[in-house]
Design an enzyme around this catalytic site. Structure first.
Site, PDB file in Angstrom:
ATOM      1  N   ASP A 156     -10.499  -4.222  -7.145  1.00  0.00           N
ATOM      2  CA  ASP A 156      -9.403  -3.488  -6.932  1.00  0.00           C
ATOM      3  C   ASP A 156      -8.386  -3.894  -8.420  1.00  0.00           C
ATOM      4  O   ASP A 156      -8.779  -4.354  -9.388  1.00  0.00           O
ATOM      5  CB  ASP A 156      -8.622  -3.800  -5.722  1.00  0.00           C
ATOM      6  CG  ASP A 156      -7.691  -2.794  -5.224  1.00  0.00           C
ATOM      7  OD1 ASP A 156      -6.909  -2.268  -5.855  1.00  0.00           O
ATOM      8  OD2 ASP A 156      -8.220  -2.489  -4.153  1.00  0.00           O
ATOM      9  N   HIS A 233      -1.591  -2.519  -5.280  1.00  0.00           N
ATOM     10  CA  HIS A 233      -2.748  -1.791  -4.381  1.00  0.00           C
ATOM     11  C   HIS A 233      -3.934  -2.916  -4.162  1.00  0.00           C
ATOM     12  O   HIS A 233      -4.237  -3.099  -2.940  1.00  0.00           O
ATOM     13  CB  HIS A 233      -3.356  -0.978  -5.347  1.00  0.00           C
ATOM     14  CG  HIS A 233      -4.507  -0.078  -4.592  1.00  0.00           C
ATOM     15  ND1 HIS A 233      -5.688  -0.311  -4.619  1.00  0.00           N
ATOM     16  CD2 HIS A 233      -4.331   1.067  -4.046  1.00  0.00           C
ATOM     17  CE1 HIS A 233      -6.455   0.548  -3.972  1.00  0.00           C
ATOM     18  NE2 HIS A 233      -5.526   1.658  -3.459  1.00  0.00           N
ATOM     19  N   SER A 565      -8.010   4.221   0.806  1.00  0.00           N
ATOM     20  CA  SER A 565      -7.947   3.032   0.076  1.00  0.00           C
ATOM     21  C   SER A 565      -7.344   1.982   1.254  1.00  0.00           C
ATOM     22  O   SER A 565      -7.966   0.573   1.224  1.00  0.00           O
ATOM     23  CB  SER A 565      -6.955   2.844  -1.076  1.00  0.00           C
ATOM     24  OG  SER A 565      -7.523   3.364  -2.322  1.00  0.00           O
TER      25      SER A 565
END
Length: 787
Positions: A156, A233, A565
């Protein structure tokens, strides 16, 4: 994999914490790459298949020798080499001109050589919603000691190690099978930023730097040359998978509760492969992704979670431009379960990505939580919108709709995306507008209204898209077209329309329904429609988890984000729990258990709809086997298992050549002259995209339940489709652990149809092992009648 659906602005404010950081190391590295390669060079990935021995140093030397034979010297080869893949598979990435790439491709042992490509990025209530409450003594969470001993690798944007969710309180020693480490870098100290929760942190940037065409580390898009996360994220997804318990977490008071991951005692290893760039947010190089896979296999991870992927059109499973399919094949061959996002390009069909049969692909659903926001009109009628408005109540004030006067055919009256307020007095008032598209309508309309002196905006739009968050607690409330029209009719019915707006509140449980999210990519696969994708669905809308302080929409360390996600690490955390309970199950057996035991309704027994225009009841192309049911997956009864031989069967049936397959599986492989059907791949689903008359396929199930058991078949027939199973009863005992059966499917349709859906269930009275069936009749094959 589509656009990242975190509910944030697309560009960072210039007041970002990192705006003044000058990454000299990055710039120096970038200069070195430019100096040692000609301007027309690009990173190419040279794939050599499985490693031929276990000495990484010798493998790397062979890579340099191979490259030197083309570029003229070992010194030049060293300058051009980007990565040497030497643990999970063999290959390298290097800066090459097109002519050099052609010469390398002709060398013995080279399977493929392709240019580097870029991928994109794609919970206080959620785990209770899935019946995994940390307060209940009887569920999978407690049966597995919350995943202790399992290591989840996350590919990620990095991680924010100071977040409370990565505390290691109560955790024992690091699992002995862990061979990795934490790598120091900019504002990241591997010795002090890691602990017994965050046990690994590495970053991979050479492939990104070598081929990136845009400026890197700009004021608006800063990043760290380390595993530290700037966008939030990677921190968010890591939290969902394995974050520790943190009480009293919320986003500005909304979604209040204890936040945690699916496996709160599992360990996290972060592999930063995605870097902060202008839209699409998060760019991830195939060369870097493959290097991260290679390192993760060496390090000893048990599960890999990837919330990223490609857009349509897709690459084949043996094409390294994908990066994920090849890396995940080698990981799965070593028993590592790989979980990937389905994509955020829904609700259109054939938009799903990460479609290889060895990957578990995850769609996104809502949960039973919403944020109702009362809108009280001057006639005392209250309409309930949705928002994340936590500011002060706005008492009765003026309400306007920007009408367009006269004949102006190119002007859309009241359109949120092109809101023109020149002729409308909005100072101190709330504005109603109608959105023509889904996406960033809230931000655009709010900016325009605020600039004109307005105090709030009500946005009427198509239902289904996650609600955004307007900055500085500016109220932007979403309603559907029906309610928006009711508000408009009120405005037009009175000379002085008024409105009162109350802050949002959190509503959980009934009557909030579960839906497959509008953005969630749908099947069938555009490249191999016989492989059902997505496999499973999990919560992915407005999920509360930790984020980076640089996230403009973070509050108290937490943010509410949406996307496949977010759904992906839900399944990764569940897989970690299952691996504690069933350490010897293969990734295929684990996926089968998850798919065949899934909820077909929400956890309360209510139907699940798929958001779109219009909404419809879900089908397997929306959510695969269904909504993940962790406790049922722990005891599936039967599983559809697969190993390398089954994947070879698939690759042969899909038409890949013997040489590519042989290098992939590290042994000489020759596809049979009489090819087995791709329909016989032992999946926990049946998908037939081109049925003309009748077809028979086979499946094999393995008993993982009670030793002596008997299962009978129950069929839900797709409309106009006949399904027959032979035998219709399967008996297991101490000598019979596996049974095969044949499924004959025929159509009564005489024209080309769309897909019809049904199911095949094996039941022993306690376990229901359900495989979704999807069938399309094609009298004329390879024919499209969409126009």
């Amino acid at each position: 994999m589509g656009t990242l659906l975190t509910e944030r602005r697309k560009s960072y404010k210039k007041t970002s914490l990192l705006a003044v950081v000058n990454l000299l190391l990055i710039l120096n590295a970038h200069d070195r790459f430019i100096a040692t390669a000609s301007s027309n060079s690009k990173v190419h990935i040279v794939y050599l298949g499985e490693t031929q021995h276990n000495d990484p140093e010798l493998i790397t030397k062979s890579h340099h020798d191979m490259l030197a034979s083309v570029v003229g010297s070992k010194e030049a080869a060293a300058d051009l080499m980007v990565y040497s893949y030497k643990h999970g598979f063999s290959g390298f990435a290097a800066k090459l001109t097109e002519s050099q790439a052609r010469n390398v491709a002709e060398l013995p042992g080279v399977v493929h050589i392709i240019p580097n490509q870029f991928h994109s990025l794609q919970t206080t209530r959620s785990w209770d919603y899935l019946d995994l409450s940390s307060y209940s003594p009887n569920n999978l969470l407690h049966d597995t000691n919350m995943g202790d001993g399992i290591i989840i690798g996350v590919l990620d944007t990095g991680i924010w190690p100071e977040s409370k969710v990565f505390n290691d309180e109560g955790l024992g020693p690091i699992p002995p099978h862990w061979k990795g480490h934490c790598e120091s870098g900019q504002l990241f100290n591997g010795a002090t930023n890691c602990n017994r929760k965050l046990i690994g942190a590495k970053y991979f940037i050479h492939g990104f730097l070598a081929d990136n065409q845009l400026p890197f580390n700009t004021t608006d898009n800063p990043d760290y040359l380390s595993a530290r996360d700037v966008t939030g994220h990677g921190t968010h997804t890591s939290t969902i998978a394995a974050g520790s318990l943190v009480a009293n977490a919320s986003y500005k008071g909304l979604a209040l509760g204890t936040v945690r991951g699916g496996a709160p005692r599992a360990r996290i290893a972060m592999y930063k492969v995605c870097w902060n760039m202008p839209y699409p947010s998060g760019q991830c190089s195939s060369a870097d992704i493959l290097q991260a896979f290679d390192e993760a296999m060496k390090d000893g991870v048990d599960v890999l979670s990837l919330s990223l992927g490609f857009l349509i059109p897709l690459f084949t499973e043996v094409d390294e431009r994908d990066g994920i399919s090849i890396g995940s094949f080698h990981a799965v061959a070593r028993g590592i379960h790989v979980v990937c996002a389905a994509g955020n390009e829904g609700p259109g069909a054939q938009t799903v990505t990460n479609r290889a049969p060895w990957i578990t692909t995850v769609a996104a659903t809502t949960i039973d939580r919403s944020f109702p926001t009362p809108i009280t009109l001057g006639n005392n009628i209250t309409i309930v919108g949705q928002a994340k408005f936590t500011g002060k109540k706005i008492g009765f004030t003026g309400l306007v709709y920007p009408e367009v006067r006269g004949l102006q055919p190119y002007v859309l009256p009241g359109a949120c995306e092109t809101l023109s307020l020149n002729d409308t007095s909005v100072d101190g008032k709330v504005v109603l507008c109608f959105s023509k598209v889904l996406g960033a309508s809230e931000d655009i309309a709010a900016t325009s209204v605020r600039a004109a002196g307005g105090v709030g905006v009500i946005i009427a739009r198509k239902p289904g898209y996650p609600i955004g968050t307007c900055s500085n607690d500016f109220p932007c409330i979403v309603v559907d077209y029906e309610l928006g029209t009711r508000i408009l009719l009120y405005i037009r019915s009175t000379r002085s329309p008024m409105v009162k707006i109350s802050p949002s509140r959190t509503l959980v449980g009934k009557p909030v329904s579960t839906k497959v999210a509008y953005f969630s990519s749908r099947g069938p696969s555009s490249i191999v429609p016989t492989i059902l994708k997505p496999d499973i669905a999990a919560p992915g809308v407005s999920i509360l988890a930790a984020s980076s302080p640089s996230d403009p929409l973070v509050d108290g360390g937490f943010a509410l984000n949406s996307g496949t996600s977010m759904a992906t690490p839900f399944v990764s955390g569940i897989v970690a729990l299952l691996k504690v309970l069933h350490p010897n199950w293969s990734p295929a057996a684990m996926r089968s258990a998850i798919v065949t035991t899934a909820w077909k309704t929400d956890p309360f027994g209510e139907p699940i709809f798929a958001e779109g225009v219009p909404q419809k009841l879900v089908d397997p192309f929306d959510y695969g086997g269904g909504l993940v049911n962790p406790n049922k997956a722990a005891e599936p009864g039967l599983v559809y298992d697969m190993g390398t031989d089954d994947y070879v069967h698939y690759l042969c049936a899909a038409g890949y050549n013997d040489s590519s397959i042989s290098h992939l599986v590290r042994q000489a492989t020759k596809c049979p002259s009489t090819q087995r059907s791709i329909l016989d791949v032992n999946l926990p689903s049946i998908t037939i995209p081109n049925l003309r008359k009748s077809v028979t396929l086979t499946r094999t199930v393995t008993n993982v339940g009670p030793l002596n058991s008997a299962y009978r078949v129950v069929i839900e027939h797709p409309l106009g489709i006949a399904v027959a199973v032979n035998p219709d009863t399967l008996v297991f005992n101490s000598t019979t652990r596996r049974n095969s059966f044949a499924v004959t499917i025929s159509t009564n349709h005489k024209v080309n149809t769309g897909y019809y859906f049904g199911s095949l269930t094996w039941t022993d009275g306690k376990h229901n092992v359900t495989s979704p069936i999807s069938v399309r009749t094609q009298i004329i094959e390879s024919y499209t009648d969409d126009y």
